[in-house]
Design a protein around this motif. Sequence first.
Motif, PDB file in Angstrom:
ATOM      1  N   GLU A   8      -9.846   0.412   3.791  1.00 55.12           N
ATOM      2  CA  GLU A   8     -10.505  -0.819   3.358  1.00 55.12           C
ATOM      3  C   GLU A   8      -9.759  -2.058   3.843  1.00 55.12           C
ATOM      4  OE1 GLU A   8     -10.949  -0.723  -0.856  1.00 55.12           O
ATOM      5  OE2 GLU A   8     -12.183   1.100  -0.860  1.00 55.12           O
ATOM      6  N   ASN A  47       0.836  -1.202   0.000  1.00 52.44           N
ATOM      7  CA  ASN A  47       0.000   0.000   0.000  1.00 52.44           C
ATOM      8  C   ASN A  47       0.875   1.258   0.000  1.00 52.44           C
ATOM      9  OD1 ASN A  47      -2.431   1.311  -0.099  1.00 52.44           O
ATOM     10  ND2 ASN A  47      -2.879   1.091   2.075  1.00 52.44           N
ATOM     11  N   THR A 106      -8.176   7.547   1.483  1.00 57.68           N
ATOM     12  CA  THR A 106      -9.476   6.999   1.873  1.00 57.68           C
ATOM     13  C   THR A 106      -9.516   5.485   1.693  1.00 57.68           C
ATOM     14  OG1 THR A 106     -10.539   9.072   1.194  1.00 57.68           O
ATOM     15  CG2 THR A 106     -11.964   7.151   1.497  1.00 57.68           C
ATOM     16  N   LYS A 107      -8.895   5.007   0.623  1.00 58.12           N
ATOM     17  CA  LYS A 107      -8.912   3.574   0.310  1.00 58.12           C
ATOM     18  C   LYS A 107      -8.124   2.747   1.331  1.00 58.12           C
ATOM     19  CE  LYS A 107      -8.187   0.448  -3.640  1.00 58.12           C
ATOM     20  NZ  LYS A 107      -9.576  -0.026  -3.662  1.00 58.12           N
TER      21      LYS A 107
END
Length: 288
Positions: free
Chosen positions: A204, A178, A200-201
């Motif tokens: 998840e 990431n 924002t992702k």
Amino acid sequence: MSTRICLLPLIGLPASGKTTFSNWLLDISQKPINIIHICFDDYLTPPTNEKSSKFEFKQQRNSILSRIRELIYELKYAGNIPTHLSAVVKSSLCTDLHDFVVLCDDNNYYRSMRYKFYQLAKENACAYAQIYFDCELKLTLERNSLRPAMDRVSEETMQRMAKRLETPDPTTHHWELNTYTMSDCENYNVIRTRILAFLTKTFENMLQPMPVQTKLETIQSLVHQLDLLLRRRIGEIIQTEQLTTKRQIIAKALNIKRKELLQNVKIKAELKEISFNDLNEYVNMLYS
């Protein structure tokens, strides 16, 4: 809605744009997330002498990690930054938002430095991401020369850090998957949507702490691996001595030291203050 936290170390040479980016992100209006900026330069102080520099540096970084751990706890269970920490961090907060991105603004040029944040995120069920500022050494040197004298980093230090910088490599280190790479000429306003989407992702994929049994197995594995490394090094040292009687004396002293180091590592492993990346440092302690 429960609080979610993402630890996000910034990676790059001095003057590569990390703090500038952080300030830009703090100033954006109507963000979908809360931002907390921790600048390590506000905490780290120059070592008193060259001999103690490595030890002091590590102690200071561990102290900052402890503060971040405390911050995570307070955000999760109180929903705010504790008063004694709010004075030393920058933040852009909205009471209606429950997602927090904690920017860990340091060079983080060794992978082992970043891995400590990943471990901290995992043990506290946080998300983890990182941003790499891919900036040429020549440009960072130019920018650094424009800084006030007291804020400049020596060119020698910059050169050394550039050689040692371990760029993110998710192909061999899955936990670095990431990662967002920022080029040295990116206009933050142009890529604003992309940046906010990336941040924002991250939520998840919230990490989960290891089960107790897995943790125990990890501790045993750490201690066992260090024991093998120490025994091999002791064997190498003994082979350099010609006299049998002296070999026995050296072996006895080194094995006492080996047991002390193994016990020390076991304690640190239980406190999650050590990883496999730190083992060679303990092997070198045989001589001290």
